[in-house]
Design an enzyme around this catalytic site. Structure first.
Site, PDB file in Angstrom:
ATOM      1  N   GLU A 162       0.823  -1.198   0.000  1.00 11.22           N
ATOM      2  CA  GLU A 162       0.000   0.000   0.000  1.00 11.22           C
ATOM      3  C   GLU A 162       0.859   1.250   0.000  1.00 11.22           C
ATOM      4  O   GLU A 162       1.954   1.275   0.582  1.00 11.22           O
ATOM      5  CB  GLU A 162      -0.933   0.065   1.213  1.00 11.22           C
ATOM      6  CG  GLU A 162      -2.301  -0.535   1.002  1.00 11.22           C
ATOM      7  CD  GLU A 162      -2.355  -1.991   1.362  1.00 11.22           C
ATOM      8  OE1 GLU A 162      -3.359  -2.642   1.012  1.00 11.22           O
ATOM      9  OE2 GLU A 162      -1.403  -2.488   1.978  1.00 11.22           O
ATOM     10  N   THR A 163       0.326   2.263  -0.639  1.00 10.96           N
ATOM     11  CA  THR A 163       0.839   3.626  -0.521  1.00 10.96           C
ATOM     12  C   THR A 163      -0.285   4.477   0.039  1.00 10.96           C
ATOM     13  O   THR A 163      -1.430   4.410  -0.434  1.00 10.96           O
ATOM     14  CB  THR A 163       1.302   4.172  -1.878  1.00 10.96           C
ATOM     15  OG1 THR A 163       2.386   3.357  -2.360  1.00 10.96           O
ATOM     16  CG2 THR A 163       1.782   5.609  -1.761  1.00 10.96           C
TER      17      THR A 163
END
Length: 269
Positions: free
Chosen positions: A44-45
């Protein structure tokens, strides 16, 4: 534009789960955030900006895998809180407005962070036909984890079975919206953790997630009931590995872990 890579649920670099963190003045186009997440290519970002008022939160927060936006993410929330506290942008606690409601994170005196998340509503389920073959082990029990988490929680016979899994990721994609959480009780007491897990999320482009905070919103109530203790520690037995301390508080779960920044750079896009 500044971007950090933070290893979450660990107190040392190159362990735990790495997340990208981008702080903004406002959310840009969704497609741009998705392209950045694909470029960063981590589980994830996170993208966050100060809340302008009205939501009751301090910051707006969203999470993207390399292929999709997700409803809940623990490790990227921890990573974002770490960046905000380390930079002096917040003090005491921070409230994030997210798809999963308002999530509050506080920094503790030992440098760890406690995150208040909704507990997943578990529902006993029958193991779907073919799940054992796709996972590579026979389920002891299966739970549906509800809308925010979107996984099947599968208890296996023992810790060594969880550690030895070699799933068929393509086949696993058929069994839930996001993926499968495999778990078992720790084989031996006194090793610093009560249960183990591994998390496989092929439907959001993450075959195996290194350490998954959102999964522990399901693991915490499951093992609290099984072990008779609301205070537990989970070890996610991925190659990178990480510890998540969990405390079940009724319909909420406190997830606690450390984080460390490993990259602080410039995003040219």
């Amino acid at each position: 534009m500044r971007i950090r890579i933070v290893d979450a649920f660990t107190d040392r670099p190159f362990a735990g789960n790495p997340a990208g963190v981008v702080l903004l003045d406002a959310f840009p186009d969704d497609a741009w955030m998705q392209r950045v997440a694909a470029e960063v290519n981590l589980s994830e970002t996170a993208f966050a900006h100060p809340d302008a008022g009205g939501s009751g939160a301090d910051w707006q927060l969203r999470w993207f895998t390399p292929v999709a936006e997700v409803d809940m993410c623990g490790h990227a929330t921890l990573a974002t809180a770490h960046v905000l506290f380390d930079s002096g942008a917040v003090d005491g606690e921070v409230r994030f407005a997210t798809r999963s409601g308002t999530l509050t994170t506080a920094r503790h005196p030992d440098g760890s962070y406690g995150m208040d998340f909704p507990a997943a509503p578990l529902t006993a389920a029958t193991a779907p036909e073919g799940l054992a073959e796709a996972l590579g082990a026979d389920p002891v029990s299966v739970q549906d984890t509800g809308p925010y988490v979107g996984d099947l929680l599968v208890e296996l016979a023992d810790e060594s079975t969880v550690r030895g899994l070699g799933p068929d990721f393509r086949a696993l994609a058929a069994y839930s919206r996001r993926g499968v959480i495999a778990t078992a009780r720790a084989d031996a007491p006194g090793r610093g953790y009560d249960y183990v897990s591994r998390c496989f999320f092929p439907n959001v482009g993450v075959d195996e997630d290194p350490v998954t905070g959102s999964a522990h919103t399901a693991l915490a109530p499951y093992w609290a009931h099984r072990l008779g203790n609301v205070l537990l520690t989970g070890l996610q037995a991925s190659a990178r590995s990480g510890l998540v301390r969990t405390e079940l508080r009724g319909e909420r779960v406190l997830l606690t872990g450390h984080a460390v920044t490993v990259i602080d750079g410039e995003l040219h896009a």
